[in-house]
Write an enzyme that holds these catalytic residues in place. Structure first.
Site, PDB file in Angstrom:
ATOM      1  N   GLY A  14       0.893  -1.268   0.021  1.00 37.28           N
ATOM      2  CA  GLY A  14       0.017   0.079   0.035  1.00 37.28           C
ATOM      3  C   GLY A  14       0.843   1.255   0.013  1.00 37.28           C
ATOM      4  O   GLY A  14       1.952   1.141   0.871  1.00 37.28           O
ATOM      5  N   ARG A  75       0.899  -5.101  -5.793  1.00 31.95           N
ATOM      6  CA  ARG A  75       1.335  -6.313  -4.797  1.00 31.95           C
ATOM      7  C   ARG A  75       1.273  -7.340  -6.101  1.00 31.95           C
ATOM      8  O   ARG A  75       0.546  -7.698  -6.980  1.00 31.95           O
ATOM      9  CB  ARG A  75      -0.188  -6.726  -4.005  1.00 31.95           C
ATOM     10  CG  ARG A  75      -0.219  -5.812  -3.081  1.00 31.95           C
ATOM     11  CD  ARG A  75      -1.154  -5.985  -1.922  1.00 31.95           C
ATOM     12  NE  ARG A  75      -1.247  -5.229  -0.677  1.00 31.95           N
ATOM     13  CZ  ARG A  75      -1.889  -4.176  -0.449  1.00 31.95           C
ATOM     14  NH1 ARG A  75      -3.008  -4.009  -1.270  1.00 31.95           N
ATOM     15  NH2 ARG A  75      -1.960  -3.459   0.604  1.00 31.95           N
ATOM     16  N   ASP A 106       5.205  -5.229   5.811  1.00 32.07           N
ATOM     17  CA  ASP A 106       5.520  -6.708   5.900  1.00 32.07           C
ATOM     18  C   ASP A 106       5.753  -7.711   4.665  1.00 32.07           C
ATOM     19  O   ASP A 106       6.651  -8.597   4.597  1.00 32.07           O
ATOM     20  CB  ASP A 106       5.106  -7.458   6.961  1.00 32.07           C
ATOM     21  CG  ASP A 106       3.306  -7.250   6.847  1.00 32.07           C
ATOM     22  OD1 ASP A 106       3.051  -6.605   5.912  1.00 32.07           O
ATOM     23  OD2 ASP A 106       2.579  -7.635   7.769  1.00 32.07           O
ATOM     24  N   THR A 129       4.583   2.370   5.641  1.00 30.78           N
ATOM     25  CA  THR A 129       2.995   1.924   5.689  1.00 30.78           C
ATOM     26  C   THR A 129       2.223   2.990   6.675  1.00 30.78           C
ATOM     27  O   THR A 129       3.219   3.404   7.562  1.00 30.78           O
ATOM     28  CB  THR A 129       2.950   0.419   6.191  1.00 30.78           C
ATOM     29  OG1 THR A 129       1.703   0.207   6.482  1.00 30.78           O
ATOM     30  CG2 THR A 129       3.921   0.188   7.286  1.00 30.78           C
ATOM     31  N   ASP A 131       0.152   2.092   8.692  1.00 22.07           N
ATOM     32  CA  ASP A 131      -0.231   1.356   9.638  1.00 22.07           C
ATOM     33  C   ASP A 131       0.325   1.365  11.040  1.00 22.07           C
ATOM     34  O   ASP A 131       0.091   1.057  12.097  1.00 22.07           O
ATOM     35  CB  ASP A 131      -0.430  -0.296   9.305  1.00 22.07           C
ATOM     36  CG  ASP A 131      -1.680  -0.310   8.472  1.00 22.07           C
ATOM     37  OD1 ASP A 131      -2.686   0.614   8.081  1.00 22.07           O
ATOM     38  OD2 ASP A 131      -1.721  -1.410   7.772  1.00 22.07           O
ATOM     39  N   ASP A 133       2.829  -0.907  11.940  1.00 13.37           N
ATOM     40  CA  ASP A 133       2.785  -2.273  12.511  1.00 13.37           C
ATOM     41  C   ASP A 133       4.042  -3.001  12.042  1.00 13.37           C
ATOM     42  O   ASP A 133       3.998  -4.222  11.828  1.00 13.37           O
ATOM     43  CB  ASP A 133       1.709  -3.011  11.881  1.00 13.37           C
ATOM     44  CG  ASP A 133       1.295  -3.241  10.437  1.00 13.37           C
ATOM     45  OD1 ASP A 133       2.285  -2.444   9.810  1.00 13.37           O
ATOM     46  OD2 ASP A 133       0.743  -4.154  10.128  1.00 13.37           O
ATOM     47  N   ARG A 175      -5.503  -2.896   8.974  1.00 10.61           N
ATOM     48  CA  ARG A 175      -6.123  -4.244   8.744  1.00 10.61           C
ATOM     49  C   ARG A 175      -5.765  -4.987  10.206  1.00 10.61           C
ATOM     50  O   ARG A 175      -6.814  -5.851  10.587  1.00 10.61           O
ATOM     51  CB  ARG A 175      -5.717  -4.819   7.523  1.00 10.61           C
ATOM     52  CG  ARG A 175      -6.284  -6.042   7.090  1.00 10.61           C
ATOM     53  CD  ARG A 175      -5.841  -6.365   5.754  1.00 10.61           C
ATOM     54  NE  ARG A 175      -4.508  -5.800   5.380  1.00 10.61           N
ATOM     55  CZ  ARG A 175      -3.919  -5.636   4.186  1.00 10.61           C
ATOM     56  NH1 ARG A 175      -4.812  -5.915   3.306  1.00 10.61           N
ATOM     57  NH2 ARG A 175      -2.797  -5.216   3.880  1.00 10.61           N
TER      58      ARG A 175
HETATM   59  O1  F6P Z   1      -1.497  -1.507   4.985  1.00  9.21           O
HETATM   60  C1  F6P Z   1      -2.225  -0.228   4.648  1.00  9.21           C
HETATM   61  C2  F6P Z   1      -3.727  -0.246   4.425  1.00  9.21           C
HETATM   62  O2  F6P Z   1      -4.287   0.950   4.375  1.00  9.21           O
HETATM   63  C3  F6P Z   1      -4.493  -1.175   5.589  1.00  9.21           C
HETATM   64  O3  F6P Z   1      -4.862  -0.092   6.830  1.00  9.21           O
HETATM   65  C4  F6P Z   1      -5.573  -1.418   4.930  1.00  9.21           C
HETATM   66  O4  F6P Z   1      -6.336  -2.617   5.485  1.00  9.21           O
HETATM   67  C5  F6P Z   1      -5.073  -1.837   3.675  1.00  9.21           C
HETATM   68  O5  F6P Z   1      -3.808  -1.186   3.550  1.00  9.21           O
HETATM   69  C6  F6P Z   1      -6.085  -1.632   2.587  1.00  9.21           C
HETATM   70  O6  F6P Z   1      -5.511  -2.213   1.381  1.00  9.21           O
HETATM   71  P1  F6P Z   1      -6.203  -2.151  -0.389  1.00  9.21           P
HETATM   72  O7  F6P Z   1      -5.756  -0.590  -0.640  1.00  9.21           O
HETATM   73  O8  F6P Z   1      -5.243  -2.895  -0.890  1.00  9.21           O
HETATM   74  O9  F6P Z   1      -7.526  -2.272  -0.097  1.00  9.21           O
END
Ligand code: F6P
Length: 324
Positions: A14, A75, A106, A129, A131, A133, A175
């Protein structure tokens, strides 16, 4: 003396605000040390497809303030296969690339570890990121901007909640992690914060809402996306318990990932970009550059990606104490 001459950078997973500041720092640090620099577009997918281009100091001009990533991100399913990684390695060799900096979370570091195992390529990671995390850094690049975006949005929601005497459940990103929820909850004066790392005690929340009923005309409950039930169910539960409340749900979504990075994210990305390249030149590999207590530190990928609990339970206590 390092035998690394050609270094490439990519962003993966992301996007997060500050990735551009990180790319700029990597490219310019490499050039400063006399290296040839390359950008790989669309993360590992671009590596498999050979979407690799030389970058100079000018190619990263005027990007430090921009959200997203100029290199784009993706991805990649192909990079998860042995053949895909082999193809990626061959593409790097075509450009004589002998080291990589990868900016992501990660998944990015898991991919990098596999690649190092198979091809012994020196790779250093930077934590990108929203997050937060990851182990091995107090903050990830993008987290500060994201929480400030949440604060701005929730302050606005509070205005309408106060005007209409409403209770808003606000679902924020994360997430697997409640760190966006926790910090933004404290700074918006939320009445409760629900995060995946901690068991939710609905009875206690309902009692608290009931007890403080006469002191308040608006209420904000922040729910992390990774919460077991999610914002919708939480809103329904509260409404069922307090039929007199005017309950609304607001899911903030991807606005949290965009926007111009804060000063903190720009400085963090710049410091880690310099550290990542200089780390490679000192012979480091399979490590993430992070900032701990104000100092740059390197953490092996396998430790950085272990989902650690950065949640300080004292912070949830602060929400509770201050929600009177
Ligand atoms: O990891 C970053 C994040 O924004 C998370 O908080 C979220 O769950 C996820 O990516 C959403 O991913 P996508 O944009 O692929 O739906």
């Amino acid at each position: 003396m390092s035998n690394i001459n050609n270094i490439a950078v990519l962003t993966s997973g992301g996007d997060s605000p500050g990735m551009n500041a990180g790319i700029r720092a990597v490219i310019r640090t490499g050039i400063y040390h006399g290296k040839n620099m390359f950008g790989i577009r669309r993360g590992y997918d671009g590596m498999v497809q050979g979407d690799i281009t030389p970058m100079d100091a000018k190619s990263v001009a005027n990007i430090i303030q921009r959200g997203g990533t100029i290199l784009k991100t993706a991805r990649s399913d192909e990079f998860r296969t042995v053949e895909g990684r082999k193809q990626a390695y061959e593409n790097l060799k075509k450009h004589n690339i002998d080291a990589l900096v990868v900016i992501g979370g990660d998944g990015t570091f898991t991919g990098a570890s596999k690649f190092i195992e198979e091809f012994d390529m020196p790779i250093i990671g930077m934590p990108g990121t929203i997050d937060n995390d990851l182990n091995g850094t107090d903050f990830t690049i993008g987290y500060d901007t994201a929480i400030n975006t949440v604060v701005e949005a929730v302050d606005k929601i509070r205005d309408t909640a106060e005007s209409h005497d409403r209770l808003f459940v606000v679902e924020v990103m994360g997430r697997d992690s409640g760190l966006i929820a926790l910090r933004s909850g404290i700074s918006t004066g939320a009445e409760a914060v629900l995060i995946p790392e901690l068991e939710v005690d609905y009875d206690a929340i309902m009692k608290r809402l009931d007890k403080t009923r006469k002191n308040k005309s608006s209420r904000i409950i922040i729910v992390a996306e990774g919460d077991k039930e999610g914002g919708m169910v939480v809103a329904e539960k509260i409404q069922a318990n307090f039929p007199a409340y005017d309950v609304r749900l607001s899911i903030l979504g991807h606005i949290q990932r965009g926007g111009s990075p804060t000063c903190m994210d720009r400085v963090l990305a710049s410091r880690l970009g310099v550290a990542a390249v200089e780390g490679l030149l000192e012979g480091r590999k399979a490590e993430m550059a992070g900032l701990i207590c104000g100092n740059v530190q390197f953490t092996p990928f396998n430790k950085a990606i272990k989902h650690i609990d950065k949640v300080n339970e004292n912070l949830t206590r602060i929400v509770e104490i201050l929600s009177l």
